[in-house]
Design a protein around this motif. Structure first.
Motif, PDB file in Angstrom:
ATOM      1  N   ALA A  43       5.502  10.839  -1.027  1.00  0.00           N
ATOM      2  CA  ALA A  43       4.946  10.876  -0.049  1.00  0.00           C
ATOM      3  C   ALA A  43       5.496  12.374   0.294  1.00  0.00           C
ATOM      4  O   ALA A  43       4.746  12.900   1.945  1.00  0.00           O
ATOM      5  CB  ALA A  43       6.218  10.132   0.677  1.00  0.00           C
ATOM      6  N   TRP A  63      -0.507   9.183  -3.536  1.00  0.00           N
ATOM      7  CA  TRP A  63      -0.341   8.254  -4.050  1.00  0.00           C
ATOM      8  C   TRP A  63      -0.298   7.076  -5.316  1.00  0.00           C
ATOM      9  O   TRP A  63      -1.668   7.667  -5.757  1.00  0.00           O
ATOM     10  CB  TRP A  63      -0.430   6.332  -2.545  1.00  0.00           C
ATOM     11  CG  TRP A  63      -0.446   7.163  -1.012  1.00  0.00           C
ATOM     12  CD1 TRP A  63      -1.383   7.315  -0.081  1.00  0.00           C
ATOM     13  CD2 TRP A  63       0.969   7.966  -0.853  1.00  0.00           C
ATOM     14  NE1 TRP A  63      -1.192   7.986   0.675  1.00  0.00           N
ATOM     15  CE2 TRP A  63       0.760   8.035   1.093  1.00  0.00           C
ATOM     16  CE3 TRP A  63       2.159   7.673  -1.141  1.00  0.00           C
ATOM     17  CZ2 TRP A  63       1.616   7.586   1.329  1.00  0.00           C
ATOM     18  CZ3 TRP A  63       3.221   7.665  -0.032  1.00  0.00           C
ATOM     19  CH2 TRP A  63       2.824   8.450   0.635  1.00  0.00           C
ATOM     20  N   GLN A  88       0.734  -1.398  -0.056  1.00  0.00           N
ATOM     21  CA  GLN A  88      -0.300  -0.052  -0.177  1.00  0.00           C
ATOM     22  C   GLN A  88       0.862   1.470   0.239  1.00  0.00           C
ATOM     23  O   GLN A  88       2.289   1.402   0.591  1.00  0.00           O
ATOM     24  CB  GLN A  88      -1.316   0.102   1.341  1.00  0.00           C
ATOM     25  CG  GLN A  88      -2.364  -1.278   1.242  1.00  0.00           C
ATOM     26  CD  GLN A  88      -3.054  -1.421   2.433  1.00  0.00           C
ATOM     27  OE1 GLN A  88      -3.232  -0.269   3.230  1.00  0.00           O
ATOM     28  NE2 GLN A  88      -2.377  -2.892   3.142  1.00  0.00           N
ATOM     29  N   PHE A  89       0.171   2.173  -0.712  1.00  0.00           N
ATOM     30  CA  PHE A  89       1.272   3.597  -0.395  1.00  0.00           C
ATOM     31  C   PHE A  89       2.485   3.360  -1.084  1.00  0.00           C
ATOM     32  O   PHE A  89       3.199   3.819  -0.517  1.00  0.00           O
ATOM     33  CB  PHE A  89       1.211   3.848   1.006  1.00  0.00           C
ATOM     34  CG  PHE A  89      -0.224   4.386   2.052  1.00  0.00           C
ATOM     35  CD1 PHE A  89      -0.519   4.150   2.213  1.00  0.00           C
ATOM     36  CD2 PHE A  89       0.957   3.890   3.217  1.00  0.00           C
ATOM     37  CE1 PHE A  89      -1.717   4.181   2.876  1.00  0.00           C
ATOM     38  CE2 PHE A  89      -0.337   4.301   4.510  1.00  0.00           C
ATOM     39  CZ  PHE A  89      -1.927   4.208   4.517  1.00  0.00           C
ATOM     40  N   ASP A 110       4.131   4.808  -4.367  1.00  0.00           N
ATOM     41  CA  ASP A 110       5.328   6.072  -4.627  1.00  0.00           C
ATOM     42  C   ASP A 110       5.884   4.923  -5.627  1.00  0.00           C
ATOM     43  O   ASP A 110       6.740   4.295  -5.760  1.00  0.00           O
ATOM     44  CB  ASP A 110       6.433   6.417  -3.396  1.00  0.00           C
ATOM     45  CG  ASP A 110       6.348   7.604  -3.168  1.00  0.00           C
ATOM     46  OD1 ASP A 110       6.532   8.090  -4.419  1.00  0.00           O
ATOM     47  OD2 ASP A 110       6.745   8.409  -2.667  1.00  0.00           O
ATOM     48  N   SER A 134       6.229   1.101  -1.425  1.00  0.00           N
ATOM     49  CA  SER A 134       5.719   0.929  -0.855  1.00  0.00           C
ATOM     50  C   SER A 134       5.671   1.990   0.614  1.00  0.00           C
ATOM     51  O   SER A 134       6.342   0.707   1.478  1.00  0.00           O
ATOM     52  CB  SER A 134       5.034  -0.569   0.055  1.00  0.00           C
ATOM     53  OG  SER A 134       4.593  -0.821   0.500  1.00  0.00           O
ATOM     54  N   ARG A 135       5.019   2.292   0.314  1.00  0.00           N
ATOM     55  CA  ARG A 135       5.226   3.872   1.828  1.00  0.00           C
ATOM     56  C   ARG A 135       4.754   2.456   2.986  1.00  0.00           C
ATOM     57  O   ARG A 135       5.175   3.020   3.967  1.00  0.00           O
ATOM     58  CB  ARG A 135       5.436   4.841   1.631  1.00  0.00           C
ATOM     59  CG  ARG A 135       5.345   5.775   0.449  1.00  0.00           C
ATOM     60  CD  ARG A 135       7.298   5.795   0.067  1.00  0.00           C
ATOM     61  NE  ARG A 135       7.450   6.997  -0.512  1.00  0.00           N
ATOM     62  CZ  ARG A 135       8.403   6.754  -1.131  1.00  0.00           C
ATOM     63  NH1 ARG A 135      10.155   6.111  -0.212  1.00  0.00           N
ATOM     64  NH2 ARG A 135       9.118   7.637  -1.546  1.00  0.00           N
TER      65      ARG A 135
END
Length: 284
Positions: free
Chosen positions: A252, A259, A119-120, A122, A159-160
């Protein structure tokens, strides 16, 4: 010194894989696909001596990663001053090093598979170095640039979610190590063509919108310093890829974070070398 100038690895319409020389004005997938070129008779990455070309032309049907494989991918975090500032971190005293496994390697125009738990998402547009011969404990009397095979473009896909301290312990690697999270290409450019990488310009676009734009002289640790540091007590094997860091403008760092979503296309371009373009394909 490598024998090639702008090395292109490609598949022709019959499924055969070749190496050839890309023209200086062929910088994108659109420029490269359909080109008629005379391929090398052999693999220039395995031969220091100049290789002859085939007398017959063939058509570029698919542009592949310039490397078929790599022993390891090193990443350098927070290596642009403005990126360190946007992340709220002090300027590091030594390069911040993490690794990506060999299976993170991907081609310049491949779709990037994103698993449900990544997820998240970048992007990080980066100049990449490819090591041309084994190096360890490079002495001060030697130039680290003598170990460079060439330069290419990369995207340190991240994936942050897995990079957040509560899940990572402040270790970057796992968040960046999923399969195909390191697309590179579209060609491998010799140091003969790029004597001074700091003069290059980088730009990253998401769905056509510019997110990152920088001259590569903003590096905190330059390429010789990175290579020398990584060679301390450690053998850098031929074919190792080093992602040298990303400038400001990552998702981010935006407020709110922007995202990547399923179907988003990320382009990373560096002057002289070319542009990679990858679509994010989220698994349902």
């Amino acid at each position: 010194m490598p024998s090639f100038n702008r090395l292109l690895r490609f598949r022709d319409r019959n499924g055969n894989i070749y190496y050839g020389e890309a023209p200086s004005n062929a910088l994108t997938g659109e420029d490269l696909l359909g080109l008629r070129i005379k391929p090398y008779l052999g693999n220039p990455l395995e031969c220091d001596a100049p290789l002859p070309f085939s007398e017959e032309e063939t058509t570029v049907a698919e542009v592949l990663s310039p490397l078929s494989e790599t022993p390891i991918i090193y990443g350098i975090g927070l290596n642009y001053r403005k990126h360190a500032e946007e992340a709220g971190h002090p300027i590091p005293s030594f390069p911040v090093v993490f690794t990506k496994p060999p299976d993170a390697l991907a081609g310049p125009f491949e779709d990037i598979p994103v698993g449900k738990e990544a997820q998240f998402m970048d992007y990080e547009g980066e100049l990449c170095i490819v090591i041309g011969k084994d190096a360890k404990d490079i002495p001060s009397s030697a130039s680290p640039l003598d170990y460079v095979l060439g330069y290419t473009v990369g995207n340190d896909v991240s994936s942050r979610y897995w990079q957040m301290p509560e899940r990572s312990g402040n270790q970057h690697g796992y968040a960046k190590s999923f399969d195909k999270f390191a697309p590179i290409g579209p060609i491998l450019c010799s140091s003969k063509i790029i004597p001074d990488p700091s003069a290059l310009f980088l730009a990253t676009k998401v769905n056509g919108d510019v997110r990152q734009k920088a001259k590569l002289d903003d590096l905190i640790f330059d390429i010789p310093a990175i290579i020398r540091h990584l060679s301390r007590g450690t053998t850098l094997r031929k074919g190792t890829v080093i992602m040298t860091g990303t400038p400001s403008g990552v998702a981010a760092g935006m407020k709110p974070p922007q995202w990547l979503k399923d179907g988003d296309t990320v382009e990373v371009g560096i002057s002289v070398i070319g542009t990679i373009k990858n679509k994010m394909k989220f698994e349902s």
